[in-house]
Design an enzyme around this catalytic site. Sequence first.
Site, PDB file in Angstrom:
ATOM      1  N   SER A 184      27.863 -55.559  25.015  1.00  0.00           N
ATOM      2  CA  SER A 184      28.270 -56.324  26.196  1.00  0.00           C
ATOM      3  C   SER A 184      29.629 -55.812  26.652  1.00  0.00           C
ATOM      4  O   SER A 184      30.597 -55.854  25.889  1.00  0.00           O
ATOM      5  CB  SER A 184      28.385 -57.807  25.849  1.00  0.00           C
ATOM      6  OG  SER A 184      29.219 -58.448  26.800  1.00  0.00           O
ATOM      7  N   ASP A 203      27.972 -59.161  31.678  1.00  0.00           N
ATOM      8  CA  ASP A 203      28.167 -60.605  31.799  1.00  0.00           C
ATOM      9  C   ASP A 203      28.859 -60.936  33.114  1.00  0.00           C
ATOM     10  O   ASP A 203      30.022 -60.583  33.319  1.00  0.00           O
ATOM     11  CB  ASP A 203      29.020 -61.108  30.619  1.00  0.00           C
ATOM     12  CG  ASP A 203      28.227 -61.149  29.330  1.00  0.00           C
ATOM     13  OD1 ASP A 203      27.120 -61.718  29.339  1.00  0.00           O
ATOM     14  OD2 ASP A 203      28.698 -60.595  28.321  1.00  0.00           O
ATOM     15  N   ASP A 213      22.663 -64.039  22.182  1.00  0.00           N
ATOM     16  CA  ASP A 213      23.894 -63.623  22.851  1.00  0.00           C
ATOM     17  C   ASP A 213      25.042 -64.535  22.424  1.00  0.00           C
ATOM     18  O   ASP A 213      25.014 -65.734  22.691  1.00  0.00           O
ATOM     19  CB  ASP A 213      23.651 -63.724  24.371  1.00  0.00           C
ATOM     20  CG  ASP A 213      24.782 -63.153  25.195  1.00  0.00           C
ATOM     21  OD1 ASP A 213      25.773 -62.682  24.613  1.00  0.00           O
ATOM     22  OD2 ASP A 213      24.660 -63.177  26.432  1.00  0.00           O
TER      23      ASP A 213
HETATM   24  C1  DX5 Z   1      29.087 -65.195  26.334  1.00  0.00           C
HETATM   25  C2  DX5 Z   1      28.553 -63.909  26.894  1.00  0.00           C
HETATM   26  C3  DX5 Z   1      28.289 -62.937  25.821  1.00  0.00           C
HETATM   27  C4  DX5 Z   1      29.556 -62.459  25.203  1.00  0.00           C
HETATM   28  C5  DX5 Z   1      29.336 -62.198  23.766  1.00  0.00           C
HETATM   29  O1  DX5 Z   1      29.824 -65.845  27.260  1.00  0.00           O
HETATM   30  O2  DX5 Z   1      27.347 -64.151  27.562  1.00  0.00           O
HETATM   31  O3  DX5 Z   1      27.497 -61.836  26.259  1.00  0.00           O
HETATM   32  O4  DX5 Z   1      30.033 -61.309  25.794  1.00  0.00           O
HETATM   33  O5  DX5 Z   1      30.544 -61.931  23.154  1.00  0.00           O
HETATM   34  P1  DX5 Z   1      30.685 -61.851  21.574  1.00  0.00           P
HETATM   35  O6  DX5 Z   1      29.681 -60.836  21.101  1.00  0.00           O
HETATM   36  O7  DX5 Z   1      32.086 -61.442  21.357  1.00  0.00           O
HETATM   37  O8  DX5 Z   1      30.380 -63.223  21.085  1.00  0.00           O
HETATM   38 ZN    ZN Z   2      25.824 -62.408  27.958  1.00  0.00          ZN
END
Ligand code: DX5
Ligand code: ZN
Length: 224
Positions: free
Chosen positions: A14, A41, A180
């Site tokens: 991401s 995102d 996610d």
């Molecule tokens: C959450 C997003 C995720 C996020 C995950 O708000 O939709 O895609 O980037 O981040 P990590 O892997 O750091 O939890």
């Molecule tokens: Zn996401």
Amino acid sequence: MSGNPLAGLRVLPSVLSAAMLHLGTELESLVRAGASAVHVDVMDARFVPNLTVGPDWTRAVAGLVHEAGGAVDVHLMVDRPAAMVRAFAPHADAISVHWEADPHPHRLIAEIRELGCRAGIAINPGTPADALAALAGDVDYVNVLAVDPGFAGQSFIPASPAKIARLRDLLPAAVPIEVDGGISLATLPVARDAGASLFVSASSIFGAPDPVAAFAELSAAASA
Ligand code: DX5
Ligand code: ZN
């Protein structure tokens, strides 16, 4: 991108936690190291308390990722995503929209597919899995948020595997579950054993000293 970008066991970096000023180099090296899809995102400071990127930025990322042979998975964390899908679809291979953000999900899924993308429904931690029962046969994938969306680096919510398992029962076998938020070497195997096959990770990859090595480790854990 040929073939189904959501098939098999995959780790999707991401870009939320990427070093923005080195994004091109970081993404190219990840796609060349085997990242077949990159997760973007999109946040509107309304559906979630944060603001990220729009269609123009996504177009730039898509140009680079597609050139390297990867796919783009756009996660729209925006209110009323129907107003936005048309702007993102030309730069996306898959788009997930939140169940909580639009009262007409069947229409929205149909529109995303008509625009040439795979259509996913994303579901917040506070929404029960069974809310998606009426959509189970109509989606291309489900994105299960294991954190309240809005920020990278949050902790995986412990109830998430049970929810993934319930969704695995509700959904046709051909519909993959993406998980996610909070994915790490510790949580990925638990999510996989519950039935997820697509693992989104921001901070475990881009927060590591060597993002390519971190991606490789997570990918090995996904396939173990
Ligand atoms: C959450 C997003 C995720 C996020 C995950 O708000 O939709 O895609 O980037 O981040 P990590 O892997 O750091 O939890
Ligand atoms: Zn996401």
